[in-house]
Design an enzyme around this catalytic site. Sequence first.
Site, PDB file in Angstrom:
ATOM      1  N   ASP A 211       0.815  -1.220   0.000  1.00  0.00           N
ATOM      2  CA  ASP A 211       0.000   0.000   0.000  1.00  0.00           C
ATOM      3  C   ASP A 211       0.848   1.270   0.000  1.00  0.00           C
ATOM      4  O   ASP A 211       0.494   2.261   0.621  1.00  0.00           O
ATOM      5  CB  ASP A 211      -0.963   0.024   1.206  1.00  0.00           C
ATOM      6  CG  ASP A 211      -1.698  -1.288   1.353  1.00  0.00           C
ATOM      7  OD1 ASP A 211      -2.238  -1.766   0.338  1.00  0.00           O
ATOM      8  OD2 ASP A 211      -1.721  -1.856   2.466  1.00  0.00           O
TER       9      ASP A 211
ATOM     10  N   HIS B 237      -4.175  -2.650  -6.577  1.00  0.00           N
ATOM     11  CA  HIS B 237      -3.576  -1.447  -7.147  1.00  0.00           C
ATOM     12  C   HIS B 237      -4.655  -0.486  -7.589  1.00  0.00           C
ATOM     13  O   HIS B 237      -5.588  -0.864  -8.272  1.00  0.00           O
ATOM     14  CB  HIS B 237      -2.699  -1.817  -8.348  1.00  0.00           C
ATOM     15  CG  HIS B 237      -1.463  -2.545  -7.954  1.00  0.00           C
ATOM     16  ND1 HIS B 237      -0.677  -3.215  -8.839  1.00  0.00           N
ATOM     17  CD2 HIS B 237      -0.880  -2.687  -6.745  1.00  0.00           C
ATOM     18  CE1 HIS B 237       0.335  -3.754  -8.185  1.00  0.00           C
ATOM     19  NE2 HIS B 237       0.232  -3.453  -6.922  1.00  0.00           N
TER      20      HIS B 237
HETATM   21  P1  IMP Z   1      -1.521 -13.144   2.344  1.00  0.00           P
HETATM   22  O1  IMP Z   1      -0.602 -12.572   1.331  1.00  0.00           O
HETATM   23  O2  IMP Z   1      -2.969 -13.041   1.969  1.00  0.00           O
HETATM   24  O3  IMP Z   1      -1.122 -14.544   2.766  1.00  0.00           O
HETATM   25  O4  IMP Z   1      -1.381 -12.258   3.678  1.00  0.00           O
HETATM   26  C1  IMP Z   1      -0.203 -12.264   4.471  1.00  0.00           C
HETATM   27  C2  IMP Z   1       0.053 -10.887   5.079  1.00  0.00           C
HETATM   28  O5  IMP Z   1       0.380  -9.949   4.060  1.00  0.00           O
HETATM   29  C3  IMP Z   1      -1.160 -10.284   5.799  1.00  0.00           C
HETATM   30  O6  IMP Z   1      -0.670  -9.513   6.883  1.00  0.00           O
HETATM   31  C4  IMP Z   1      -1.786  -9.381   4.757  1.00  0.00           C
HETATM   32  O7  IMP Z   1      -2.540  -8.355   5.331  1.00  0.00           O
HETATM   33  C5  IMP Z   1      -0.540  -8.850   4.073  1.00  0.00           C
HETATM   34  N1  IMP Z   1      -0.758  -8.470   2.663  1.00  0.00           N
HETATM   35  C6  IMP Z   1      -0.815  -9.296   1.580  1.00  0.00           C
HETATM   36  N2  IMP Z   1      -0.979  -8.595   0.447  1.00  0.00           N
HETATM   37  C7  IMP Z   1      -1.002  -7.298   0.802  1.00  0.00           C
HETATM   38  C8  IMP Z   1      -1.118  -6.074   0.056  1.00  0.00           C
HETATM   39  O8  IMP Z   1      -1.197  -6.041  -1.170  1.00  0.00           O
HETATM   40  N3  IMP Z   1      -1.100  -4.918   0.791  1.00  0.00           N
HETATM   41  C9  IMP Z   1      -0.958  -4.914   2.132  1.00  0.00           C
HETATM   42  N4  IMP Z   1      -0.844  -6.016   2.867  1.00  0.00           N
HETATM   43  C10 IMP Z   1      -0.862  -7.202   2.210  1.00  0.00           C
HETATM   44 MG    MG Z   2      -1.352  -2.358  -3.177  1.00  0.00          MG
END
Ligand code: IMP
Ligand code: MG
Length: 335
Positions: A16, A46
């Site tokens: 983010d 995005h």
């Molecule tokens: P996962 O990628 O869904 O397994 O999530 C693992 C960790 O990464 C969690 O804390 C999510 O909130 C964080 N996370 C995954 N993708 C994003 C993203 O695009 N933006 C912010 N946090 C993310």
């Molecule tokens: Mg993002």
Amino acid sequence: MNIEHVDICVGLAWGDEGKGKIVSELSKANEYDFVCRWSGGNNAGHTIYVNNKKYSTHLIPSGVFHGIKSIIGPGCVVNEKSFFEEIHYLQENGFDTNLIKISPKAHIVTSHHIEKDKQKYNKLLGTTARGIGPCYSHKYARKGTRVMNVKESFADFIWDEKLYGKVLCEGAQGFWLDVDYGNYPYVTSSNCLPYSACNLGFPPQKIRKIYGAVKIYDTRVGTDPDFPDDLLCNQELMTLATEGNEYGTTTNRLRNVNYLNLDKLISAIQISGTTDLIISKVDILEKTNIYRYYYQDDLHTCQTIDNMKQEIETILTSQNTLLDKIIFSSHPGKI
Ligand code: IMP
Ligand code: MG
């Protein structure tokens, strides 16, 4: 044809950080032949503005918004349903989806992966519940299903796995969510650092610039015991969260917010090899008159935004890094 050079845009925090906008601006300004995603899946989100209209994608790289070939690389994981939803969304909005190609080696996220993520890891680790971790588990256990195994549905989108000319790689998530560098196990299941972009099929020597994206304050969505959880008892942080509209693009969860941690940012810049740093959302501090950052574990307070920018610049340029440029931005568009 030869690969001329590769630029990479990488997140230096917890996702983010405004990478989508940076990639979008770079795509407009440079004549890239490809924009590529190298890791993750539709856990990312995005937000992009084209002609003042807001668009959101989760998996498909933002080159497609600018008429550039957009590649989902072999290190990515693909949810078929959400991929085709994005394809239809882009078609409805008049974008050329023939530009979108997907590596036959990318892995498929199944409903079983999503179910497991929802039942277990979403509660345990605060994941996005998109099945990402379980899909990568299967991949590394060598039991996964790849795009080449379900080729028919993807027939129009299969990539011949050849890169040429000028390439831009679009990072997903961020440095502190990387499976090796983040606060394991509160991390995503892939590599977010720029070196891993080489899995797209180019040698590291071709890398020209590494654009590092970060906000002027920190945010974290999902569980992380090491990220300070003062948000709910600190009115100032709540103000930043509200003014900055800090809700996840993928899950709509309120992001935890804290002042910029320069110690962490310095490590991320050093290890990622960032050459061009883009610090965004400066306008949110100006709106709220909150000018604080952490450095050497102390909270520093500045009187004005100019003082804060100057202090950050002085500290960052005194470190041993590959930094060449620091850009402060309010509404990315001029980088
Ligand atoms: P996962 O990628 O869904 O397994 O999530 C693992 C960790 O990464 C969690 O804390 C999510 O909130 C964080 N996370 C995954 N993708 C994003 C993203 O695009 N933006 C912010 N946090 C993310
Ligand atoms: Mg993002």
